[in-house]
Write an enzyme that holds these catalytic residues in place. Structure first.
Site, PDB file in Angstrom:
ATOM      1  N   TRP A 320       0.872  -1.162  -0.008  1.00 42.67           N
ATOM      2  CA  TRP A 320       0.068   0.039   0.063  1.00 42.67           C
ATOM      3  C   TRP A 320       0.745   1.246  -0.010  1.00 42.67           C
ATOM      4  CZ3 TRP A 320      -0.693   4.146   3.340  1.00 42.67           C
ATOM      5  CH2 TRP A 320      -1.687   5.079   3.120  1.00 42.67           C
ATOM      6  N   HIS A 321       2.029   0.953   0.744  1.00 43.35           N
ATOM      7  CA  HIS A 321       2.853   2.387   0.703  1.00 43.35           C
ATOM      8  C   HIS A 321       3.574   2.766  -0.480  1.00 43.35           C
ATOM      9  CE1 HIS A 321       2.066   1.744   5.339  1.00 43.35           C
ATOM     10  NE2 HIS A 321       2.472   2.898   5.109  1.00 43.35           N
ATOM     11  N   GLY A 322       3.688   1.643  -1.248  1.00 52.47           N
ATOM     12  CA  GLY A 322       4.505   1.891  -2.404  1.00 52.47           C
ATOM     13  C   GLY A 322       4.865   0.436  -3.510  1.00 52.47           C
ATOM     14  N   PHE A 475       2.554   8.438  -1.233  1.00 56.12           N
ATOM     15  CA  PHE A 475       1.843   7.103  -1.048  1.00 56.12           C
ATOM     16  C   PHE A 475       0.236   7.243  -1.827  1.00 56.12           C
ATOM     17  CE2 PHE A 475       4.958   6.557   2.603  1.00 56.12           C
ATOM     18  CZ  PHE A 475       5.752   6.240   1.697  1.00 56.12           C
TER      19      PHE A 475
END
Length: 475
Positions: A320-322, A475
């Site tokens: 989800w963050h990258g 993000f």
């Protein structure tokens, strides 16, 4: 455009406030929607059609789910809505990563044709998913006003970096935004505190972290002292940067009469990784708990499946963050510690002295930040090796060039304000107030002037320094 830029502070925000408070109250939702769309367009106008498509599609799906709740058609519509949102997020954010990680995709004609992901796509997509699932479960009624729903997904204080708000949390403010003078005062104070966190602490420590995490440190090969100083700086930077943004967003929400959820609760005082995730990025961790971990069975299944569920959740949390293997490993790192804390070793740790448990949690989180901050796994491996290399040959250079008096002051402020110091400040204010009218005057002046002083210092820092966008805005 970001919440701490002069363009936002001195042009956009006064215009939005003027329109909100001058126009009739029934026009306020339209003012918030216009402000949010203008804010988004000023940040990334090319992504505006994608945001509009998400708003319109999820609004229509919500109404359809309301009419078909509990039926096969309703379950089919929910599956369609979830698939559409996740596919939109995957194509925009992860296609290039998938093409690079899976060599057979280019041979099949699949290529990364998209540019950078739209601003805030992870945040507004997760909000849309939570809305559809809550409507399907009967937890909320579907929104019938497209304007209110559009404000829910695009509300400008939170669009870039959250927090991830549930519809039920924002609904009262969306129905009738009526902030009072107390809301305005508390909201502007919260905004000033967040801006100070970002500029005075995170903005000061950012260059210290950047110097250590640079692929080619100026002082030569990375030594142990420089690596730990850089990691300490980044540990403070990411917390004060992200919690500063949350303070600004929550404060602005209160100014406009809209409630946004809290996102942090002094995570660095945690005595375990499980406790850390109850205090860090609370809106994301509760989203994964309610919409993924519990549907997978949560803690009600066999121990083996619980461990599997935790690892699945945190791999996806990392992604989800990258779109980078470093985030996958970071997610696995935290998932592995959460699994460990559910074993006999975790029960032994629970009986250890509090100081030892705190040291364990802080070390686990800080080492995890190495993966989160590094550009790739090779750099993360080199940085971890430097942390335990017992070489100090570059420390003197780092101390002279990076650890300035301003940086040392920021380190000190980070240490103090990482702790739950609010109670101490209130207790001190109460003691001073008991001195009579002079004491009460001092407390009143401090409460009135402190936000203005923080704003002034922050603006001076912005004018003197280099612009640095919020970390979580990417993000």
């Amino acid at each position: 455009m970001s919440l701490e830029t002069p363009l936002f502070l001195f042009l956009f925000l006064p215009a939005a406030l003027g329109g909100f408070f001058v126009l009739p109250r029934r026009a306020r939702p339209f003012v918030l929607l216009l402000a949010s769309l203008v804010f988004y367009a000023m940040g990334e106008v090319s992504a505006l059609p994608g945001l509009a498509a998400s708003i319109l599609g999820n609004f229509a799906l919500g109404l359809a789910l309301e009419r078909s709740r509990g039926t096969d058609r309703g379950r089919m519509l929910l599956a369609l809505g979830l698939a559409a949102n996740i596919l939109f997020l995957a194509l925009a954010k992860y296609l290039a990563f998938a093409v690079s990680a899976l060599p057979f995709l280019p041979a099949m004609g699949v290529d990364a044709v998209f540019g950078p992901p739209p601003l805030g796509i992870s945040f507004f997509t997760f909000q849309a998913v939570s809305y559809l699932m809550d409507v399907s479960r009967g937890g909320i009624a579907a929104e019938t006003s497209p304007v209110r729903f559009a404000v829910y997904l695009s509300f400008f204080p939170k669009i870039a970096a959250g927090p991830i708000a549930r519809y039920a949390t924002m609904l009262p403010g969306l129905l009738d935004p009526r902030p009072g003078l107390a809301d305005f005062a508390a909201g502007t104070t919260r905004f000033a505190v967040g801006l100070a966190k970002k500029t005075l602490i995170a903005g000061t420590l950012g260059p210290v972290a950047d110097a250590a995490f640079s692929p080619r440190p100026l002082g030569g090969p990375l030594d142990m002292g420089t690596a730990w100083i850089g990691l300490l700086a980044y540990t403070a930077q990411i917390y004060f940067d992200f919690s500063g943004y949350t303070d600004m967003a929550v404060g602005l929400g209160r100014v406009f009469g809209v409630t946004l959820p809290e996102n942090f609760d002094h995570p660095y005082v945690s005595r375990g990784v499980r406790e850390f995730w109850r205090r860090w990025h609370i809106s994301l961790s509760t989203w994964f708990r309610d919409y993924l971990y519990i549907p997978l069975g949560g803690g009600r299944v066999s121990p083996a499946r619980v461990r599997r569920n935790l690892l699945v959740v945190f791999v996806l949390c990392g992604l989800w963050h990258g779109a980078n293997w470093t985030f996958v490993v970071w997610g696995l790192w935290h998932g592995a510690f959460l699994v460990l804390e559910r074993t006999r070793a975790g029960r032994v740790m629970d009986k250890a002295p509090p100081a030892l448990r705190h040291a364990y949690a802080l070390l686990a989180v800080m080492l995890g930040w190495v993966f989160f901050r590094s550009a790739d796994l090779a750099q993360a491996g080199n940085y971890l090796a430097a942390l335990f290399s017992f070489r100090l040959d570059g420390l003197e250079y780092t101390w002279i060039t990076s650890v300035t008096r301003q940086a040392m002051a920021a380190f000190g402020a980070a240490l103090v304000f990482s702790l739950p110091a609010g109670g101490l400040f209130r207790a001190g204010g109460d003691i001073v107030a008991r001195l009579g009218p002079p004491g009460r005057g001092v407390v009143f002046a401090a409460r009135a002037l402190a936000p203005a002083a923080l704003m002034l210092l922050s603006v001076m820092q912005l004018a003197a320094g280099t612009y640095s966008p919020f970390i979580y805005a990417r993000f």
